[in-house]
Design a protein around this motif. Sequence first.
Motif, short mmCIF file in Angstrom:
data_model
loop_
_atom_site.label_atom_id
_atom_site.label_comp_id
_atom_site.label_asym_id
_atom_site.label_seq_id
_atom_site.Cartn_x
_atom_site.Cartn_y
_atom_site.Cartn_z
N GLU A 110 0.78 -1.27 -0.18
CA GLU A 110 0.01 -0.20 0.08
C GLU A 110 0.85 1.37 -0.07
N VAL A 111 1.94 1.23 -0.87
CA VAL A 111 2.74 2.44 -0.97
C VAL A 111 1.94 3.51 -1.61
N VAL A 112 1.82 4.84 -1.08
CA VAL A 112 1.19 5.77 -1.68
C VAL A 112 2.44 7.18 -1.84
N LEU A 113 2.86 7.21 -0.67
CA LEU A 113 3.98 8.31 -0.68
C LEU A 113 5.29 7.74 0.32
N ARG A 141 -4.19 6.01 -5.37
CA ARG A 141 -4.10 7.00 -4.26
C ARG A 141 -2.67 7.96 -4.56
N CYS A 142 -1.96 7.31 -5.30
CA CYS A 142 -0.40 7.86 -5.50
C CYS A 142 -0.80 8.65 -6.51
N LYS A 187 8.12 9.00 -11.54
CA LYS A 187 9.37 8.89 -10.62
C LYS A 187 9.40 7.71 -9.82
N LEU A 188 8.51 7.35 -9.00
CA LEU A 188 8.63 6.05 -8.10
C LEU A 188 8.89 4.94 -8.66
N ALA A 189 8.28 4.70 -9.90
CA ALA A 189 8.21 3.39 -10.59
C ALA A 189 9.78 3.42 -11.01
N LYS A 190 10.36 4.42 -11.68
CA LYS A 190 11.68 4.19 -12.13
C LYS A 190 12.75 4.18 -11.12
#
Length: 447
Positions: free
Chosen positions: A143-146, A167-168, A175-178
């Motif tokens: 459940e990563v959002v930030l 929710r992200c 950016k997070l995926a990279k």
Amino acid sequence: METRDGPTLGSDSGLAGVDAPSGVPERLAHLGRQPLLDRDGMLRGFELLFRGDVENEADIEDADAATAQVIIRTIGEFGVRAALGGHKGYLNASRAMLLADAITLIRPDRFVFELPPDIEVDAALLGRIVQLHAKRYRFVLDEVVLPDATFAKLLPYVESVKVDFSRCSPELLPKLAKVLKSAGKLLIAMKIESKEAFEEAKELGFDLFQGYFFARPQMLTARRASAPRQALLNLLQLLSSDPSVAQLEAELKLSPVLVMHLMRLANSGENSIGRKAVTLRDAIVATGTNRITRWTQMLLYADGRKVPLEDDPLLQLAATRARFMELAVRRLPNANRQVTDAAFLTGVFSLVDAVFGDSLERTLEDLTLSRHIRSAILHREGSLGMLLSAVEALEHGDWAALDRACETLAPLTAAELAELALKAAAWASSSDHTEDSAGLERLEDHE
């Protein structure tokens, strides 16, 4: 080993060949499952959703630890195969569960532990994760959002990260995926409910996807029919009128693809031992109209990409619902063969709009289903409608909705329905579960 009532604790139970821990309170645990799919839309695992309650909780010093024991015991009692088939299970693991000695009884080759975003991270927890990792257990940051402090502390210890796609923020997602991909993490997108979200997540490099997007009508273009669906509808309409062998033969001859499938069905399984159906009439007589009817209903959902039955998510969902409805309605008063067949039909056709791409109401009208079946599917009316609401609640882990459905389903209880859902899942997941589905596996597309 299995009994007629379901799996028992054994080599495939999910526990490492050891009896469940003693001294565990009586359990009230309900279990649902949500599918995880790969980039090709095929099943690759299930997240197990637990509702764990402990009786006499006032007498227990540590309710969290007791609930963790209940969940571990439930896995053993129901068996891995009942919940997962041949797929991995993704299990929400609380701090108490991770620290419990009994967790090491769970087989690491069958389960992945999900770490919740609000888990307390300290030296004791990190030490335990390292210890379990050495025993080949694997972890997912859930459940990563930030990214926050918990995320930073746990990231080095997980092989996968599950991102809440709903929710992200759209700006953060790429950016997070990279960053996570460059760190070698497997990316899981949760709460994917549309084809557009699925395609976006794939474009960003996500590896697995969680949600019911595959059961939406807009996903039709991603599936290849394994037989002409209008021919299947025509056959179903004929079957509903108690046809003669001659009438069935005439209808089937209009579709060579269906003839090929029926011949394969008739010559598969125990009924074919010692004799072979060499003509279409032979195949019809050997198979029987009831089996042909159920086979035709499930064939509507089969994907024609030569994929195993247990890897096709839409077929799995439809088969599980249909079997659940059939098993559950037998526990209700005044259930007879007609009611049981109607329950199976309700489960099968509750997802039929995903096959034809039209509205559910128009598709059900074309199927000429009886009014009470249509009302159950469209408006959740009657006992069949309540059972359909119950199985949907179990699919989503919506325990409040399950309790509401049970208010009108006496004598059935939520715990009984949850157990029946697992039996239905086992039935759907096994390629040799029943003669009804023989011949559905690895169908070729000859259109």
